[in-house]
Scaffold this motif. Structure first.
Motif, PDB file in Angstrom:
ATOM      1  N   ALA A 210       0.864  -1.174   0.000  1.00 15.95           N
ATOM      2  CA  ALA A 210       0.000   0.000   0.000  1.00 15.95           C
ATOM      3  C   ALA A 210       0.905   1.229   0.000  1.00 15.95           C
ATOM      4  CB  ALA A 210      -0.914  -0.003   1.220  1.00 15.95           C
ATOM      5  N   SER A 211       1.070   1.869  -1.139  1.00 18.71           N
ATOM      6  CA  SER A 211       1.941   3.041  -1.229  1.00 18.71           C
ATOM      7  C   SER A 211       1.358   4.026  -2.226  1.00 18.71           C
ATOM      8  CB  SER A 211       3.353   2.639  -1.651  1.00 18.71           C
ATOM      9  OG  SER A 211       3.444   2.458  -3.044  1.00 18.71           O
ATOM     10  N   ALA A 212       1.911   5.246  -2.199  1.00 18.32           N
ATOM     11  CA  ALA A 212       1.453   6.298  -3.094  1.00 18.32           C
ATOM     12  C   ALA A 212       1.706   5.956  -4.561  1.00 18.32           C
ATOM     13  CB  ALA A 212       2.134   7.614  -2.738  1.00 18.32           C
TER      14      ALA A 212
ATOM     15  N   VAL B 290     -12.087   4.500 -10.146  1.00 25.12           N
ATOM     16  CA  VAL B 290     -12.900   4.154  -8.977  1.00 25.12           C
ATOM     17  C   VAL B 290     -12.123   3.251  -8.037  1.00 25.12           C
ATOM     18  CG1 VAL B 290     -15.016   2.988  -8.224  1.00 25.12           C
ATOM     19  CG2 VAL B 290     -15.048   4.463 -10.264  1.00 25.12           C
ATOM     20  N   ASP B 291     -11.391   2.291  -8.575  1.00 19.87           N
ATOM     21  CA  ASP B 291     -10.589   1.391  -7.751  1.00 19.87           C
ATOM     22  C   ASP B 291      -9.507   2.155  -6.993  1.00 19.87           C
ATOM     23  OD1 ASP B 291      -9.759  -1.449  -7.062  1.00 19.87           O
ATOM     24  OD2 ASP B 291      -7.914  -0.726  -7.988  1.00 19.87           O
ATOM     25  N   THR B 292      -8.884   3.132  -7.651  1.00 19.33           N
ATOM     26  CA  THR B 292      -7.848   3.928  -6.997  1.00 19.33           C
ATOM     27  C   THR B 292      -8.446   4.802  -5.907  1.00 19.33           C
ATOM     28  OG1 THR B 292      -6.560   3.939  -9.054  1.00 19.33           O
ATOM     29  CG2 THR B 292      -5.962   5.565  -7.392  1.00 19.33           C
ATOM     30  N   TYR B 293      -9.683   5.283  -6.125  1.00 19.58           N
ATOM     31  CA  TYR B 293     -10.317   6.065  -5.071  1.00 19.58           C
ATOM     32  C   TYR B 293     -10.604   5.185  -3.854  1.00 19.58           C
ATOM     33  CZ  TYR B 293     -12.331  10.311  -3.306  1.00 19.58           C
ATOM     34  OH  TYR B 293     -12.530  11.455  -2.576  1.00 19.58           O
TER      35      TYR B 293
ATOM     36  N   HIS C 188      -6.787   3.629   2.553  1.00 18.21           N
ATOM     37  CA  HIS C 188      -5.387   3.674   2.991  1.00 18.21           C
ATOM     38  C   HIS C 188      -4.802   5.084   3.042  1.00 18.21           C
ATOM     39  CE1 HIS C 188      -5.211  -0.700   2.680  1.00 18.21           C
ATOM     40  NE2 HIS C 188      -5.793  -0.596   1.499  1.00 18.21           N
ATOM     41  N   GLY C 189      -5.624   6.093   2.750  1.00 16.68           N
ATOM     42  CA  GLY C 189      -5.110   7.457   2.709  1.00 16.68           C
ATOM     43  C   GLY C 189      -4.477   7.917   4.008  1.00 16.68           C
ATOM     44  N   ARG C 190      -5.004   7.457   5.148  1.00 17.58           N
ATOM     45  CA  ARG C 190      -4.449   7.887   6.426  1.00 17.58           C
ATOM     46  C   ARG C 190      -3.017   7.396   6.633  1.00 17.58           C
ATOM     47  NH1 ARG C 190      -9.777   6.628   7.605  1.00 17.58           N
ATOM     48  NH2 ARG C 190     -11.030   8.354   8.458  1.00 17.58           N
ATOM     49  N   GLY C 191      -2.641   6.360   5.895  1.00 14.37           N
ATOM     50  CA  GLY C 191      -1.277   5.858   6.013  1.00 14.37           C
ATOM     51  C   GLY C 191      -0.289   6.576   5.120  1.00 14.37           C
ATOM     52  N   LEU C 192      -0.769   7.537   4.333  1.00 18.81           N
ATOM     53  CA  LEU C 192       0.096   8.311   3.452  1.00 18.81           C
ATOM     54  C   LEU C 192       0.344   9.694   4.045  1.00 18.81           C
ATOM     55  CD1 LEU C 192      -1.724   7.501   0.070  1.00 18.81           C
ATOM     56  CD2 LEU C 192       0.204   6.266   1.106  1.00 18.81           C
ATOM     57  N   SER C 193       1.382  10.353   3.576  1.00 15.57           N
ATOM     58  CA  SER C 193       1.650  11.715   4.036  1.00 15.57           C
ATOM     59  C   SER C 193       0.636  12.675   3.438  1.00 15.57           C
ATOM     60  CB  SER C 193       3.058  12.144   3.641  1.00 15.57           C
ATOM     61  OG  SER C 193       3.147  12.329   2.240  1.00 15.57           O
ATOM     62  N   ARG C 194       0.554  13.867   3.995  1.00 16.04           N
ATOM     63  CA  ARG C 194      -0.379  14.870   3.473  1.00 16.04           C
ATOM     64  C   ARG C 194      -0.042  15.206   2.022  1.00 16.04           C
ATOM     65  NH1 ARG C 194      -1.509  20.912   6.015  1.00 16.04           N
ATOM     66  NH2 ARG C 194      -3.177  21.490   4.538  1.00 16.04           N
ATOM     67  N   ALA C 195       1.257  15.318   1.725  1.00 13.86           N
ATOM     68  CA  ALA C 195       1.676  15.629   0.356  1.00 13.86           C
ATOM     69  C   ALA C 195       1.290  14.504  -0.602  1.00 13.86           C
ATOM     70  CB  ALA C 195       3.184  15.870   0.311  1.00 13.86           C
ATOM     71  N   GLU C 196       1.426  13.253  -0.155  1.00 21.27           N
ATOM     72  CA  GLU C 196       1.050  12.124  -1.001  1.00 21.27           C
ATOM     73  C   GLU C 196      -0.452  12.092  -1.256  1.00 21.27           C
ATOM     74  OE1 GLU C 196       4.519   8.837   0.073  1.00 21.27           O
ATOM     75  OE2 GLU C 196       2.749   9.029   1.371  1.00 21.27           O
ATOM     76  N   ARG C 197      -1.232  12.403  -0.232  1.00 22.02           N
ATOM     77  CA  ARG C 197      -2.692  12.433  -0.418  1.00 22.02           C
ATOM     78  C   ARG C 197      -3.092  13.525  -1.403  1.00 22.02           C
ATOM     79  NH1 ARG C 197      -2.603  11.790   5.241  1.00 22.02           N
ATOM     80  NH2 ARG C 197      -3.211  13.982   5.553  1.00 22.02           N
ATOM     81  N   ARG C 198      -2.493  14.709  -1.268  1.00 19.24           N
ATOM     82  CA  ARG C 198      -2.822  15.809  -2.176  1.00 19.24           C
ATOM     83  C   ARG C 198      -2.420  15.473  -3.609  1.00 19.24           C
ATOM     84  NH1 ARG C 198      -0.757  21.415   0.248  1.00 19.24           N
ATOM     85  NH2 ARG C 198      -1.793  22.119  -1.692  1.00 19.24           N
ATOM     86  N   ALA C 199      -1.241  14.884  -3.773  1.00 20.56           N
ATOM     87  CA  ALA C 199      -0.792  14.510  -5.117  1.00 20.56           C
ATOM     88  C   ALA C 199      -1.693  13.439  -5.711  1.00 20.56           C
ATOM     89  CB  ALA C 199       0.661  14.027  -5.063  1.00 20.56           C
ATOM     90  N   GLY C 200      -2.106  12.484  -4.878  1.00 21.34           N
ATOM     91  CA  GLY C 200      -2.998  11.433  -5.350  1.00 21.34           C
ATOM     92  C   GLY C 200      -4.341  11.977  -5.785  1.00 21.34           C
ATOM     93  N   LEU C 201      -4.903  12.891  -5.004  1.00 18.55           N
ATOM     94  CA  LEU C 201      -6.170  13.509  -5.383  1.00 18.55           C
ATOM     95  C   LEU C 201      -6.041  14.286  -6.689  1.00 18.55           C
ATOM     96  CD1 LEU C 201      -7.600  14.784  -1.984  1.00 18.55           C
ATOM     97  CD2 LEU C 201      -8.680  13.134  -3.525  1.00 18.55           C
ATOM     98  N   ALA C 202      -4.906  14.954  -6.860  1.00 18.32           N
ATOM     99  CA  ALA C 202      -4.687  15.715  -8.093  1.00 18.32           C
ATOM    100  C   ALA C 202      -4.642  14.791  -9.307  1.00 18.32           C
ATOM    101  CB  ALA C 202      -3.385  16.518  -7.994  1.00 18.32           C
TER     102      ALA C 202
END
Length: 327
Positions: free
Chosen positions: A213-215, A253-256, A262-276
């Motif tokens: 489970a990674s970015a 949809v699968d990535t969402y 698993h978003g809580r296990g990622l950094s804030r920067a990783e979550r923002r980049a993933g959403l982008a």
């Protein structure tokens, strides 16, 4: 020149690389080149490869001082390839002794064939063996192979002609899914695709990058966009393009779901980049190409705005979580 070049990309693989290289040194086809690309390993991987290279002159080590990702590591090996045919072997996998001989024989006998699939067997640490779930066939067109590979009805472990592989090197637009895109381009560029019964043993273990489970999971969005661009350049028909659009939507949809779970296990920067990345994929989607049954389903509706789509996904995966259905 060699008959076959085998590309082995390795990163911190000291636990497995010896068995991998042993399987290559034991191949019944002797006219092979083995190019090992060490991607900045910090363990004993390069030392083990160098030891094998001293004993077997067919082995060449290409090293990077930094970890650049699988696609760039494989492309560094591809640049050194001198074989008529090219295939890859992951550092934790191995071939049956006759695998390369059997695949090369099919290419020798069939000049229109661009790719030959190995017989893929899943190997587990406890000794279990299972066949890959792949549709059986003898020969199909490259266009059909492309379509079947979109949902992995056929697998992507094969030998190809060097001219195809060098025209379409590993897709470095993404790190985790580069080999999937490359496989599909090779199939699309082939007049024919065939199979052989030489075995590729594909090790299944939690340390594999695809099990973490990674970015890097957000790379799926860039991978799908890159594949659409490359396939469009080949001039494929609208049916294939529509299929690509539907697969890309399911991946979104699968990535969402991954982000939700698993978003809580990622950094804030990783979550923002993933959403982008997901927002780009949502905006680029061809809604008219989506299957009606998918577009009407709760959790899969495109929605008229990004905030509404996010709200839909939050509600959908929250309800699935309460039912114990999320992964």
């Amino acid at each position: 020149m060699s008959k076959v070049t085998v590309i082995v990309a390795a990163y911190n693989a000291e636990q497995f690389i010896g068995k991998c290289l042993d399987s290559l040194e034991r191949q019944t086809l002797r006219d092979i080149q083995i190019v090992c690309s060490d991607d900045g390993s910090t363990d004993g991987t390069p030392r083990i490869i160098a030891g094998h290279a001293r004993r077997d002159g067919r082995i060449r080590l290409v090293r990077s001082d930094v970890n650049r990702g699988l696609a760039k590591a494989r492309n560094a090996a591809l640049a050194a390839a001198d074989g008529d045919y090219v295939c890859m072997l992951d550092a934790d996998d191995w071939y049956s002794p006759d695998a390369l001989e059997k695949a090369a024989a099919v290419l020798d006998a069939n000049p229109l064939t661009g790719c030959v699939l190995f017989d893929c067997v899943l190997a587990y640490p406890d000794g279990r063996r299972e066949p890959c779930r792949s549709k059986p066939f003898d020969v199909i067109s490259g266009a059909e192979a492309l379509v079947l590979s979109l949902d992995w009805s056929i697998h992507g472990i094969y030998m190809t002609r060097a001219e195809i592989h060098k025209k379409y090197p590993y897709d470095d637009a993404c790190r985790l899914y580069s080999d999937e895109n490359t496989t599909r381009m090779h199939y699309a560029a082939s007049a024919e695709v065939r199979t052989c019964d030489g075995v590729y043993y594909y090790l299944q273990h939690p340390a594999s990058a695809t099990h973490k489970a990674s970015a890097l999971r957000f790379d799926r969005m860039r991978a799908d966009a890159s594949l659409r661009r490359h396939v469009a350049a080949l001039g494929v028909g609208p049916e294939v393009t529509a299929r690509l659009d539907n697969i890309a939507w399911l991946h979104l949809v699968d990535t969402y779901m991954f982000y939700h779970c698993h978003g809580r296990g990622l950094s804030r920067a990783e979550r923002r980049a993933g959403l982008a990345e997901m927002r780009k994929a949502w905006a680029a989607a061809d809604r008219k190409a989506l299957d009606a049954a998918v577009a009407r389903k709760f959790g899969y509706r495109p929605m008229p705005s990004w905030p509404l789509f996010r709200l839909e996904e939050w509600a959908y995966f929250t309800l699935r979580g309460l039912l114990g259905k999320n992964e």
